[in-house]
Design a protein around this motif. Structure first.
Motif, short mmCIF file in Angstrom:
data_model
loop_
_atom_site.label_atom_id
_atom_site.label_comp_id
_atom_site.label_asym_id
_atom_site.label_seq_id
_atom_site.Cartn_x
_atom_site.Cartn_y
_atom_site.Cartn_z
N GLU A 120 -0.67 -1.11 12.28
CA GLU A 120 -2.14 -0.38 11.48
C GLU A 120 -2.78 -1.89 11.52
N PHE A 164 2.26 1.53 0.27
CA PHE A 164 2.46 1.75 1.73
C PHE A 164 2.76 3.31 2.24
N ASP A 165 2.70 3.58 4.02
CA ASP A 165 3.09 4.76 4.79
C ASP A 165 3.20 4.61 5.43
N SER A 167 3.36 4.95 9.95
CA SER A 167 2.69 3.97 10.41
C SER A 167 1.06 4.69 10.92
N GLN A 170 -0.76 4.59 8.07
CA GLN A 170 -1.46 3.79 7.06
C GLN A 170 -2.23 3.29 8.37
N TYR A 174 -6.44 1.66 7.33
CA TYR A 174 -6.77 0.49 8.23
C TYR A 174 -7.47 0.81 9.17
N ASN A 202 -2.90 -5.59 2.75
CA ASN A 202 -3.33 -4.00 2.55
C ASN A 202 -5.07 -3.96 3.49
#
Length: 275
Positions: A120, A164-165, A167, A170, A174, A202
């Motif tokens: 991310e 969180f997740d 990829s 995320q 992002y 983050n």
């Protein structure tokens, strides 16, 4: 789409013809944002640039100096087994295009759900920086054995609850919510923050509850104190900041002085921006 691209190309050629009469009509394309050293002129310099980035961006921190992988959470079995794979073996099965897709979209070659690697943040790397990293990874001959897939433990599940997740999710999040743009004067610092700091703090540098603070905390630091943190890992009051101390000392210490100054200036300007 193909027709549209051809039309644009023809318009571009026409613009070039007109430019012969009036060069002032040709817009100046801004230089691509990169880490220092991305203007390499030969293969050796390209590999050297990729080697430094592999340290700065913590590739070696998770995959080891020999890139043969390791269990990053070995000292915390409740988290599970966060096995960073053997890159010397993985790269043998990845074309450059496969690797770019992984880094830009979070999608591995085999299409499986992908976790843990901060693509991310890496998605924002310039083409020149990413090409150098690939060139460096390809200098390693396949060696060792491949580690098993990751095993999610109880604490891993808690991180998912914090936000969180995988990829793909995320990377999309992002991309939709990057760090605030503070204009051309802070563009390089923002680029470094996007590719380095967001991995832990983050997408918008707001931090993760129970894991990392918002980088608004930088308001309590002077520029000199932030520079020391990003060089030696030493905090302002508490000297040992755990993971941040390790990252500062082992990875961010490899920033060039210009990169570090740009990042510090951006972080301080972000804190001082009108809210």
């Amino acid at each position: 789409m193909r027709i549209a691209m051809i039309a644009l190309a023809m318009l571009g050629l026409a613009a070039c013809d007109r430019a012969a009469d009036d060069a002032s009509e040709v817009p100046v394309k801004p230089a691509a944002l990169t880490f220092d050293g991305a203007d390499y002129k030969d293969p050796a310099a390209k590999v050297a640039h990729g080697q430094r980035l592999a340290v700065v961006l913590s590739c070696t921190g998770c995959h080891g100096d020999n890139l043969q992988g390791k269990n990053v959470s070995a000292d915390d079995p409740d988290y599970g087994d966060m096995n960073a794979p053997n890159l010397t073996l993985a790269m043998a099965n990845y074309s450059d295009a496969d690797f770019v897709r992984l880094m830009r979209q979070g999608v591995p070659k085999d299409g499986r759900e992908f976790w843990f690697m901060p693509v991310e943040s890496y998605q924002f790397l310039s083409d020149a920086d990413l090409a150098a990293m690939i060139a460096y990874l390809r200098t390693f001959k396949p060696a060792g054995t491949q580690l098993p897939p990751i095993r999610k433990g109880k604490e891993f599940a808690e991180d998912i609850e914090r936000g969180f997740d995988n990829s793909v999710a995320q990377t999309a999040e992002y991309r939709a919510k990057p760090p605030v743009d503070l204009g051309p004067a802070h563009a390089k610092g923002r680029y470094i923050a996007m590719t380095s700091c967001t991995a832990c703090h983050n997408g918008e540098l707001q931090g993760y509850d129970g894991f990392t603070p918002s980088l608004d905390i930088a308001g309590s630091y002077s520029a000199e104190e932030l520079t020391r943190l990003l060089t030696t890992g030493e905090g302002k009051v508490k000297k040992n900041l755990g993971l941040m101390t390790s990252v500062g000392k082992d990875h961010f210490s490899k920033y060039t002085p210009r990169e570090r100054a740009a990042l510090v200036a951006y972080i301080k300007a972000r804190v001082d921006r009108p809210q």
